[in-house]
Design a protein around this motif. Structure first.
Motif, mmCIF file in Angstrom:
data_model
loop_
_atom_site.group_PDB
_atom_site.id
_atom_site.type_symbol
_atom_site.label_atom_id
_atom_site.label_comp_id
_atom_site.label_asym_id
_atom_site.label_seq_id
_atom_site.Cartn_x
_atom_site.Cartn_y
_atom_site.Cartn_z
ATOM 1 N N UNK A 78 1.011 -1.149 -0.245
ATOM 2 C CA UNK A 78 -0.089 0.072 -0.195
ATOM 3 C C UNK A 78 0.738 1.255 0.017
ATOM 4 N N UNK A 79 1.799 1.392 0.673
ATOM 5 C CA UNK A 79 2.797 2.413 0.651
ATOM 6 C C UNK A 79 3.640 2.456 -0.579
ATOM 7 N N UNK A 80 3.835 1.490 -1.188
ATOM 8 C CA UNK A 80 4.709 1.540 -2.445
ATOM 9 C C UNK A 80 3.740 2.053 -3.376
ATOM 10 N N UNK A 81 2.737 1.919 -3.420
ATOM 11 C CA UNK A 81 1.386 2.577 -4.439
ATOM 12 C C UNK A 81 1.760 4.116 -4.660
ATOM 13 N N UNK A 82 2.034 4.899 -3.505
ATOM 14 C CA UNK A 82 2.415 6.125 -3.462
ATOM 15 C C UNK A 82 3.752 6.479 -3.853
ATOM 16 N N UNK A 83 4.322 5.878 -3.290
ATOM 17 C CA UNK A 83 5.912 6.087 -3.452
ATOM 18 C C UNK A 83 6.529 5.645 -4.829
ATOM 19 N N UNK A 84 5.911 4.703 -5.453
ATOM 20 C CA UNK A 84 6.554 4.479 -6.726
ATOM 21 C C UNK A 84 6.127 5.212 -7.766
ATOM 22 N N UNK A 85 4.518 5.557 -7.487
ATOM 23 C CA UNK A 85 4.053 6.371 -8.547
ATOM 24 C C UNK A 85 4.827 8.114 -8.291
ATOM 25 N N UNK A 86 5.178 8.261 -7.253
ATOM 26 C CA UNK A 86 6.295 9.542 -6.991
ATOM 27 C C UNK A 86 7.644 9.216 -7.869
ATOM 28 N N UNK A 87 8.180 8.287 -7.793
ATOM 29 C CA UNK A 87 9.405 7.832 -8.359
ATOM 30 C C UNK A 87 9.170 8.010 -9.803
ATOM 31 N N UNK A 88 8.035 7.301 -10.271
ATOM 32 C CA UNK A 88 7.974 7.363 -11.790
ATOM 33 C C UNK A 88 7.688 8.775 -12.358
ATOM 34 N N UNK A 89 6.956 9.553 -11.712
ATOM 35 C CA UNK A 89 6.561 10.736 -11.922
ATOM 36 C C UNK A 89 7.897 11.794 -12.038
ATOM 37 N N UNK A 90 8.910 11.316 -11.377
ATOM 38 C CA UNK A 90 10.101 12.167 -11.336
ATOM 39 C C UNK A 90 11.076 11.524 -12.371
ATOM 40 N N UNK A 91 10.798 10.476 -13.013
ATOM 41 C CA UNK A 91 11.941 10.035 -13.954
ATOM 42 C C UNK A 91 12.897 8.969 -13.545
ATOM 43 N N UNK A 92 12.627 8.525 -12.286
ATOM 44 C CA UNK A 92 13.424 7.493 -11.877
ATOM 45 C C UNK A 92 13.741 6.421 -12.397
ATOM 46 N N UNK A 93 14.895 5.809 -12.343
ATOM 47 C CA UNK A 93 15.148 4.339 -13.194
ATOM 48 C C UNK A 93 15.602 3.634 -12.182
ATOM 49 N N UNK A 94 16.045 3.919 -10.757
ATOM 50 C CA UNK A 94 16.343 2.828 -10.059
ATOM 51 C C UNK A 94 15.807 3.214 -8.546
ATOM 52 N N UNK B 98 26.156 6.780 -6.113
ATOM 53 C CA UNK B 98 26.685 5.896 -7.391
ATOM 54 C C UNK B 98 25.912 5.835 -8.248
ATOM 55 N N UNK B 99 24.348 5.672 -8.340
ATOM 56 C CA UNK B 99 23.606 5.430 -9.499
ATOM 57 C C UNK B 99 23.583 6.706 -10.294
ATOM 58 N N UNK B 100 23.815 7.983 -9.605
ATOM 59 C CA UNK B 100 23.846 9.251 -10.182
ATOM 60 C C UNK B 100 25.144 9.111 -11.125
ATOM 61 N N UNK B 101 26.360 8.858 -10.532
ATOM 62 C CA UNK B 101 27.616 8.777 -11.225
ATOM 63 C C UNK B 101 27.405 7.852 -12.294
ATOM 64 N N UNK B 102 26.587 6.809 -12.347
ATOM 65 C CA UNK B 102 26.422 5.943 -13.711
ATOM 66 C C UNK B 102 25.530 6.579 -14.594
ATOM 67 N N UNK B 103 25.004 7.778 -14.497
ATOM 68 C CA UNK B 103 24.111 8.555 -15.510
ATOM 69 C C UNK B 103 22.658 7.988 -15.303
ATOM 70 N N UNK B 104 22.389 7.441 -14.144
ATOM 71 C CA UNK B 104 20.809 7.043 -13.941
ATOM 72 C C UNK B 104 20.513 8.053 -12.849
ATOM 73 N N UNK B 105 19.022 7.943 -12.711
ATOM 74 C CA UNK B 105 18.328 8.712 -11.892
ATOM 75 C C UNK B 105 17.738 7.933 -10.886
ATOM 76 N N UNK B 106 18.292 7.977 -9.344
ATOM 77 C CA UNK B 106 17.751 7.254 -8.082
ATOM 78 C C UNK B 106 16.439 7.627 -7.438
#
Length: 333
Positions: A50-66, A142-150
């Motif tokens: 239930x918590x991840x439904x809101x948290x992952x939606x926020x992550x996706x909205x911000x363009x996160x990949x990790x 470390x994720x950011x340094x690899x050119x990704x978005x945490x």
């Protein structure tokens, strides 16, 4: 209470079941029901979905990949965060805090096996008492340094955004109770990282439900946990724009923690066995087992006389295999 203004991923089709427990009720002399959040979506279910439904939606909205998060060995939260990442096509990194020395093994069964099956990008163990915010920041760097978005998710997903999942659950319980023609006098729930307990209270207060919540603490002394729950419940209410819960709304009993977080007790083993044998429902040794141990003790003491009590099952049964020796140990039976 308006939750529609918050982005949300849906990982569970419909409501989780709300069931009477007639055989356990007869054994304990109390009117007991259960909310089956062990049947929530994602791998193995449990309250963190239930918590991840809101948290992952926020992550996706911000363009996160990790996704990056932290938990103890056998963490249900890490399992479900990893499952959400797999479902969304995201990478996931886990930081494991070894809260009990010697308790982490990369080849353990239970949730640890599932970390491997679902393809965690990395799993790094840190000692109890480590600066977890700093450890998460290191992974994010470390994720950011690899050119990704945490996207960093706090332990248990227990921040105000994650706690919205249990404000939503409060709405769900009230709707189901109305449809079933029942009224609950009390809700009992495990109280750990505080997001479930806090979100539920914030939601019930916002709905003016008038149902007290008895938290059964699984880790901390009562005063410390009640302060944590109140602080997060207030922040969750502020995010919702609804009335703040008061200190009188917060109860987090600590009588069934035992020697410490995740450490077994005779009462927990009895609870896991009793519910499995009377109702065919599986609890876990860390959260729902200790919470049910508290409910059983309170029922036997007559604390629920004249009440209809709802137990909120927070899940965790995928970890049972890792505790097989304890559950079969004559010292705990």
């Amino acid at each position: 209470m308006n939750l529609t203004r918050f982005a949300r991923r849906r990982y569970t089709p419909g409501f989780t079941p709300l069931e009477a427990m007639p055989r356990l009720s007869a054994l304990l002399g109390a009117d007991l029901w259960i909310k089956r959040d062990d049947l929530l979506g994602l791998a193995g279910g449990g309250n963190k979905t239930r918590k991840l439904e809101f948290l992952v939606a926020d992550a996706l909205a911000g363009g996160a990949d990790t996704l990056i998060t932290v938990g103890a060995p056998q963490s249900n939260h890490c399992r479900l965060t990893l499952a959400a990442a797999a479902k969304e096509g995201l990478a996931c990194r886990l930081v494991i805090e070894e809260r009990v020395p010697g308790s982490y093994s990369p080849v353990a069964l239970g949730n640890n096996l599932l970390f491997d099956l679902m393809g965690a990008e990395s799993i790094r163990m840190v000692k109890a008492g480590s600066d977890l915010a700093a450890e998460l920041a290191e992974e994010a760097a470390a994720v950011t340094a690899a050119g990704r978005k945490p996207y960093v998710i706090v332990g248990g997903g227990s921040n105000p955004l994650g706690a919205l999942g249990y404000a939503a659950c409060a709405q769900e319980i009230m709707a189901q109770a109305f449809d079933a023609g029942v009224a609950f006098d009390r809700i009992v729930v495990a109280s750990g990282s505080a997001g479930t307990h806090s979100g539920l209270i914030a939601g019930l207060v916002a709905l003016n439900a008038g149902i007290p919540v008895t938290g059964i603490n699984v880790r901390r002394p009562r005063a410390e946990q009640e302060a944590n729950v109140l602080k997060l419940a207030e922040a969750t209410a502020d995010l919702l724009g609804t009335p703040r819960p008061q200190a009188a709304d917060i109860v987090a009993l600590a009588d069934w923690v035992g020697p410490g977080y995740s450490l077994p007790t005779r009462e927990m083993v009895e609870a896991v066995r009793l519910v499995a044998r009377s109702e065919g429902i599986l609890l876990d040794p860390v959260y729902s087992g200790k919470a049910m141990a508290g409910l059983i003790a309170l029922a036997r003491a007559g604390a629920f006389t004249g009440e209809r009590v709802l137990f909120l099952h927070t899940g965790g049964s995928p970890s049972l295999a890792a505790f097989a020796d304890v559950l079969r140990d004559p010292a705990f039976n």
